[in-house]
Design a protein around this motif. Sequence first.
Motif, PDB file in Angstrom:
ATOM      1  N   ALA A  34     -15.761   9.142  17.908  1.00 50.31           N
ATOM      2  CA  ALA A  34     -16.749  10.141  17.494  1.00 50.31           C
ATOM      3  C   ALA A  34     -17.656  10.569  18.637  1.00 50.31           C
ATOM      4  N   GLY A  35     -17.453   9.976  19.825  1.00 52.46           N
ATOM      5  CA  GLY A  35     -18.248  10.360  20.982  1.00 52.46           C
ATOM      6  C   GLY A  35     -19.561   9.623  21.110  1.00 52.46           C
ATOM      7  N   ARG A  36     -19.776   8.589  20.319  1.00 48.40           N
ATOM      8  CA  ARG A  36     -21.009   7.809  20.392  1.00 48.40           C
ATOM      9  C   ARG A  36     -20.794   6.662  21.382  1.00 48.40           C
ATOM     10  N   VAL A  37     -20.792   7.005  22.652  1.00 49.27           N
ATOM     11  CA  VAL A  37     -20.353   6.078  23.696  1.00 49.27           C
ATOM     12  C   VAL A  37     -21.317   4.907  23.853  1.00 49.27           C
ATOM     13  N   GLU A  38     -22.615   5.168  23.875  1.00 50.72           N
ATOM     14  CA  GLU A  38     -23.574   4.084  24.058  1.00 50.72           C
ATOM     15  C   GLU A  38     -23.557   3.131  22.869  1.00 50.72           C
ATOM     16  N   GLN A  39     -23.441   3.672  21.671  1.00 48.33           N
ATOM     17  CA  GLN A  39     -23.336   2.818  20.489  1.00 48.33           C
ATOM     18  C   GLN A  39     -22.081   1.952  20.564  1.00 48.33           C
ATOM     19  N   ALA A  40     -20.978   2.535  20.989  1.00 46.47           N
ATOM     20  CA  ALA A  40     -19.741   1.762  21.121  1.00 46.47           C
ATOM     21  C   ALA A  40     -19.901   0.641  22.137  1.00 46.47           C
ATOM     22  N   ARG A  41     -20.580   0.954  23.251  1.00 38.29           N
ATOM     23  CA  ARG A  41     -20.784  -0.080  24.273  1.00 38.29           C
ATOM     24  C   ARG A  41     -21.549  -1.270  23.704  1.00 38.29           C
ATOM     25  N   LEU A  42     -22.597  -1.001  22.942  1.00 43.43           N
ATOM     26  CA  LEU A  42     -23.384  -2.084  22.352  1.00 43.43           C
ATOM     27  C   LEU A  42     -22.572  -2.872  21.333  1.00 43.43           C
ATOM     28  N   MET A  43     -21.763  -2.175  20.561  1.00 46.25           N
ATOM     29  CA  MET A  43     -20.951  -2.839  19.544  1.00 46.25           C
ATOM     30  C   MET A  43     -19.879  -3.713  20.179  1.00 46.25           C
ATOM     31  N   LEU A  64     -13.544   2.627  26.682  1.00 48.87           N
ATOM     32  CA  LEU A  64     -14.965   2.784  26.971  1.00 48.87           C
ATOM     33  C   LEU A  64     -15.177   3.249  28.411  1.00 48.87           C
ATOM     34  N   ALA A  65     -14.452   2.647  29.340  1.00 50.31           N
ATOM     35  CA  ALA A  65     -14.566   3.063  30.742  1.00 50.31           C
ATOM     36  C   ALA A  65     -14.168   4.536  30.900  1.00 50.31           C
ATOM     37  N   LEU A  66     -13.110   4.951  30.211  1.00 51.12           N
ATOM     38  CA  LEU A  66     -12.670   6.350  30.289  1.00 51.12           C
ATOM     39  C   LEU A  66     -13.736   7.277  29.713  1.00 51.12           C
ATOM     40  N   ALA A  67     -14.322   6.905  28.590  1.00 44.62           N
ATOM     41  CA  ALA A  67     -15.341   7.731  27.953  1.00 44.62           C
ATOM     42  C   ALA A  67     -16.588   7.844  28.818  1.00 44.62           C
ATOM     43  N   ARG A  68     -16.866   6.826  29.611  1.00 40.37           N
ATOM     44  CA  ARG A  68     -18.046   6.829  30.487  1.00 40.37           C
ATOM     45  C   ARG A  68     -17.780   7.506  31.831  1.00 40.37           C
ATOM     46  N   GLY A  69     -16.547   7.986  32.029  1.00 37.20           N
ATOM     47  CA  GLY A  69     -16.219   8.647  33.284  1.00 37.20           C
ATOM     48  C   GLY A  69     -15.899   7.689  34.410  1.00 37.20           C
ATOM     49  N   GLU A  70     -15.671   6.431  34.100  1.00 37.09           N
ATOM     50  CA  GLU A  70     -15.308   5.433  35.110  1.00 37.09           C
ATOM     51  C   GLU A  70     -13.779   5.416  35.201  1.00 37.09           C
ATOM     52  N   PHE A  75      -8.177   3.518  34.692  1.00 34.82           N
ATOM     53  CA  PHE A  75      -6.767   3.579  35.063  1.00 34.82           C
ATOM     54  C   PHE A  75      -6.213   2.193  35.369  1.00 34.82           C
ATOM     55  N   ALA A  76      -6.975   1.397  36.115  1.00 37.18           N
ATOM     56  CA  ALA A  76      -6.529   0.035  36.433  1.00 37.18           C
ATOM     57  C   ALA A  76      -6.368  -0.786  35.151  1.00 37.18           C
ATOM     58  N   LEU A  91      -1.036   4.614  25.172  1.00 37.44           N
ATOM     59  CA  LEU A  91      -1.425   4.123  26.492  1.00 37.44           C
ATOM     60  C   LEU A  91      -0.949   5.073  27.589  1.00 37.44           C
ATOM     61  N   PHE A  92       0.247   5.654  27.437  1.00 38.88           N
ATOM     62  CA  PHE A  92       0.712   6.647  28.415  1.00 38.88           C
ATOM     63  C   PHE A  92      -0.284   7.802  28.489  1.00 38.88           C
ATOM     64  N   GLU A  93      -0.738   8.269  27.318  1.00 33.24           N
ATOM     65  CA  GLU A  93      -1.672   9.387  27.271  1.00 33.24           C
ATOM     66  C   GLU A  93      -2.968   9.049  28.000  1.00 33.24           C
ATOM     67  N   ARG A  94      -3.558   7.929  27.634  1.00 34.59           N
ATOM     68  CA  ARG A  94      -4.878   7.608  28.174  1.00 34.59           C
ATOM     69  C   ARG A  94      -4.810   7.201  29.640  1.00 34.59           C
TER      70      ARG A  94
END
Length: 270
Positions: A34-43, A64-70, A75-76, A91-94
Amino acid sequence: MSLIAALLVLAGAPVSAAPGVSTSLAEAAHALEAGRVEQARLMIGAAVAEGAAGDRLDRLLADLALARGEDSEAFAAYQLLLKRNPSDPQLFERAGIAALRSDQPEWATILLDKAVAAPAAGWRAWNARGSLADRSGDWALADRCYAAAVRLAPERMEPLNNRGWSLLLRGRPAEAISWLEHAAALAPEQQRISDNLELARTAAAADLPSRRPGEADEAYAARLNDAGVVADRNGQRDRARAAFARAIEARPDYYLRAANNLARLGPPPP
């Protein structure tokens, strides 16, 4: 310390997973979607503290790393997951999207080709593969990819915006306008789409972008550079030179990207 590493050591030595950990991870995945990245990180951090571990957690940490732009970190992480799940289309997609964003086009092509070959390929895979096709100038492939992405997710602005940008790169700004207007209607708060729409309109009018009231030097220089890139791709060298030169003037600290583009074009013919 990276985000993934920090979350893994958040609780010290893991304890046995609490009964509600599976539910917590599912809720974190929903928050990410849903795009709630900070909430997901805390959860996710809370689930780690409760003893979460294993493949499901590893996927969430990569997402989470992908959503945060890391992107390089994501990728690793996806590469490690693919070693354990070598035929997982998601996994291929992401992993392909992470490779594309971290400027690894060869890996991105391999992974996204596998992703779109899956019967249930999602719009994100098709949209990312279209971006790769734009980079190589394979317009027929780009058309197929964006058509699939729009068909699967007609309410998403990303494929519409990318389709419009693709048409701009081909020198068809008048056609790009309708796609970008549709994208802007779906996401009026997205400045990048608004910028692309203005670029299409000015390109159709054979003009260069004007500075907006109160617009920062950096933002205006970036829009001028984009206008130069589009003009160059369309063979409008004089217009491209003018756009790059104006971008350099607009940013007092010397806009290196525009300067490099201008140098690559060389001087105008005598």
